[in-house]
Design an enzyme around this catalytic site. Structure first.
Site, PDB file in Angstrom:
ATOM      1  N   ASP A  75       4.927  -2.303   8.189  1.00  0.00           N
ATOM      2  CA  ASP A  75       5.572  -3.574   7.830  1.00  0.00           C
ATOM      3  C   ASP A  75       5.466  -4.568   8.985  1.00  0.00           C
ATOM      4  O   ASP A  75       5.384  -4.178  10.147  1.00  0.00           O
ATOM      5  CB  ASP A  75       7.040  -3.308   7.464  1.00  0.00           C
ATOM      6  CG  ASP A  75       7.653  -4.447   6.672  1.00  0.00           C
ATOM      7  OD1 ASP A  75       6.896  -5.315   6.171  1.00  0.00           O
ATOM      8  OD2 ASP A  75       8.890  -4.486   6.549  1.00  0.00           O
ATOM      9  N   HIS A  81      -2.489  -9.228   7.828  1.00  0.00           N
ATOM     10  CA  HIS A  81      -3.004  -8.031   7.152  1.00  0.00           C
ATOM     11  C   HIS A  81      -4.325  -7.600   7.779  1.00  0.00           C
ATOM     12  O   HIS A  81      -4.590  -6.419   7.973  1.00  0.00           O
ATOM     13  CB  HIS A  81      -3.201  -8.299   5.656  1.00  0.00           C
ATOM     14  CG  HIS A  81      -1.935  -8.673   4.944  1.00  0.00           C
ATOM     15  ND1 HIS A  81      -0.746  -7.992   5.129  1.00  0.00           N
ATOM     16  CD2 HIS A  81      -1.649  -9.659   4.048  1.00  0.00           C
ATOM     17  CE1 HIS A  81       0.200  -8.553   4.373  1.00  0.00           C
ATOM     18  NE2 HIS A  81      -0.328  -9.566   3.711  1.00  0.00           N
ATOM     19  N   LEU A 107      -7.719  15.828   9.488  1.00  0.00           N
ATOM     20  CA  LEU A 107      -6.600  14.972   9.098  1.00  0.00           C
ATOM     21  C   LEU A 107      -6.710  14.622   7.625  1.00  0.00           C
ATOM     22  O   LEU A 107      -7.784  14.226   7.148  1.00  0.00           O
ATOM     23  CB  LEU A 107      -6.637  13.667   9.916  1.00  0.00           C
ATOM     24  CG  LEU A 107      -5.567  12.620   9.592  1.00  0.00           C
ATOM     25  CD1 LEU A 107      -4.192  13.077  10.076  1.00  0.00           C
ATOM     26  CD2 LEU A 107      -5.912  11.259  10.228  1.00  0.00           C
TER      27      LEU A 107
HETATM   28  C1  IPE Z   1       7.075  -2.095   2.048  1.00  0.00           C
HETATM   29  O1  IPE Z   1       7.106  -3.301   2.720  1.00  0.00           O
HETATM   30  C2  IPE Z   1       5.729  -1.864   1.431  1.00  0.00           C
HETATM   31  C3  IPE Z   1       4.628  -1.619   2.367  1.00  0.00           C
HETATM   32  C4  IPE Z   1       4.737  -1.524   3.654  1.00  0.00           C
HETATM   33  C5  IPE Z   1       3.342  -1.467   1.744  1.00  0.00           C
HETATM   34  P1  IPE Z   1       7.704  -4.624   2.056  1.00  0.00           P
HETATM   35  O2  IPE Z   1       7.597  -5.682   3.075  1.00  0.00           O
HETATM   36  O3  IPE Z   1       7.022  -4.868   0.744  1.00  0.00           O
HETATM   37  O4  IPE Z   1       9.197  -4.182   1.763  1.00  0.00           O
HETATM   38  P2  IPE Z   1      10.532  -5.055   1.633  1.00  0.00           P
HETATM   39  O5  IPE Z   1      10.256  -6.127   0.613  1.00  0.00           O
HETATM   40  O6  IPE Z   1      10.814  -5.619   2.974  1.00  0.00           O
HETATM   41  O7  IPE Z   1      11.568  -4.072   1.215  1.00  0.00           O
HETATM   42  C1  IPE Z   2       3.338  -5.230   5.415  1.00  0.00           C
HETATM   43  O1  IPE Z   2       3.570  -6.471   5.976  1.00  0.00           O
HETATM   44  C2  IPE Z   2       2.098  -5.222   4.554  1.00  0.00           C
HETATM   45  C3  IPE Z   2       2.352  -5.024   3.132  1.00  0.00           C
HETATM   46  C4  IPE Z   2       3.525  -4.900   2.579  1.00  0.00           C
HETATM   47  C5  IPE Z   2       1.195  -4.986   2.270  1.00  0.00           C
HETATM   48  P1  IPE Z   2       4.337  -7.630   5.225  1.00  0.00           P
HETATM   49  O2  IPE Z   2       3.327  -8.469   4.508  1.00  0.00           O
HETATM   50  O3  IPE Z   2       5.412  -7.084   4.367  1.00  0.00           O
HETATM   51  O4  IPE Z   2       4.919  -8.430   6.457  1.00  0.00           O
HETATM   52  P2  IPE Z   2       6.335  -9.156   6.549  1.00  0.00           P
HETATM   53  O5  IPE Z   2       7.372  -8.150   6.175  1.00  0.00           O
HETATM   54  O6  IPE Z   2       6.288 -10.317   5.609  1.00  0.00           O
HETATM   55  O7  IPE Z   2       6.426  -9.573   7.983  1.00  0.00           O
HETATM   56 MG    MG Z   3       7.386  -6.720   4.735  1.00  0.00          MG
END
Ligand code: IPE
Ligand code: IPE
Ligand code: MG
Length: 243
Positions: free
Chosen positions: A11, A28, A122
């Site tokens: 995240d 990303h 792995l």
């Molecule tokens: C969880 O992250 C999903 C992934 C890391 C793929 P999100 O950013 O989508 O989760 P919330 O919305 O903060 O719970």
């Molecule tokens: C995690 O990063 C990637 C996915 C959920 C695909 P986020 O896109 O959720 O990044 P934040 O939480 O907005 O910083």
């Molecule tokens: Mg996120």
């Protein structure tokens, strides 16, 4: 293969991008470098199974452009990393729904799953269009079919029945790491997390490297896992004696 099973909720890509004054998708893109580094470093740190949360079933709520870029990145990752994954003995599998993954990404993913099937160092499980609640529902459906066909009696259904259906022989989850400071599971591995250790770090995913994984693992090594029992082992006795 009897190392640890680590799950990672990757995240913070969006926040990383914002802090660098870039659009979200650049976060990303930068996150892919972290995936590569963690996958390279994990086996030497004693990890034999790695489950990485790459796209949740709730992530479909995001703007279309961001979603397509995420699947474009998945496709490119599978295409570009395949040779190295094979060379490093990494076996790739997918967990989650398959039916909604864009066709071109699914084709590259399936090629990678096939091409890496012999990997023994792995197991890399990519959670894509994954929802733990959906997975539990799907397992319940499978069990219902067994009951309907007369192969299973309803009163023979136990937590083990569901566990076998859910985990499919994958070892239990030892540790779940979530980056970027949020302290929740966001529908990740709800069943498998029953006794997993949870580790939260403020580091944003694109900044997370194998040294950070090593730190998480050493913290894990200091945790005392009791699984509901009492610790009567030597370690506890020695700790008391040292007081
Ligand atoms: C969880 O992250 C999903 C992934 C890391 C793929 P999100 O950013 O989508 O989760 P919330 O919305 O903060 O719970
Ligand atoms: C995690 O990063 C990637 C996915 C959920 C695909 P986020 O896109 O959720 O990044 P934040 O939480 O907005 O910083
Ligand atoms: Mg996120």
């Amino acid at each position: 293969m009897s190392g640890m099973h680590v799950g990672i909720i990757m995240d913070g890509n969006g926040r990383w991008a914002r802090s660098h004054g870039r659009p979200r998708w650049r976060g990303h893109l930068a996150g892919v470098d972290s995936v590569r580094d963690i996958v390279r470093g994990a086996p030497d740190l004693g990890v034999s199974t790695l489950t990485m949360y790459a796209f949740s079933s709730d992530n479909w709520k995001r703007p279309r452009g961001e979603v397509s870029r995420l699947f474009w990145l998945l496709r490119e990752f599978c295409r570009r990393e395949r040779a190295e994954l094979i060379e490093n003995g990494v076996r790739v599998t997918q967990v989650g729904r398959r039916d909604r993954i864009p066709a071109s990404a699914l084709a590259e993913l399936d090629d990678t799953v096939r091409a890496t099937a012999g990997g023994r160092r792995l197991q890399l499980r990519l959670a894509i269009d994954y929802s733990a609640r959906w997975a539990i529902g799907a397992a319940a459906q499978e069990i219902a079919h067994l009951v309907a066909s007369g192969d299973l009696r309803p009163d023979a259904i136990t937590p083990e029945t569901l566990n076998d259906q859910m985990t499919n022989g994958v070892p239990e989850l030892d540790l779940i790491i979530r980056t970027a400071g949020e302290q929740r599971l966001s529908d990740f591995m709800l069943w498998e997390a029953a006794y997993a250790e949870l580790y939260f770090t403020p580091i944003l995913w694109p900044d997370f490297r194998r040294e950070d994984l090593a730190l998480a693992l050493s913290e894990f090594g200091r945790r005392e896992r009791r699984f509901g029992g009492v610790d009567t082992g030597d370690a506890a006795v020695q700790k008391l004696a040292a007081r």
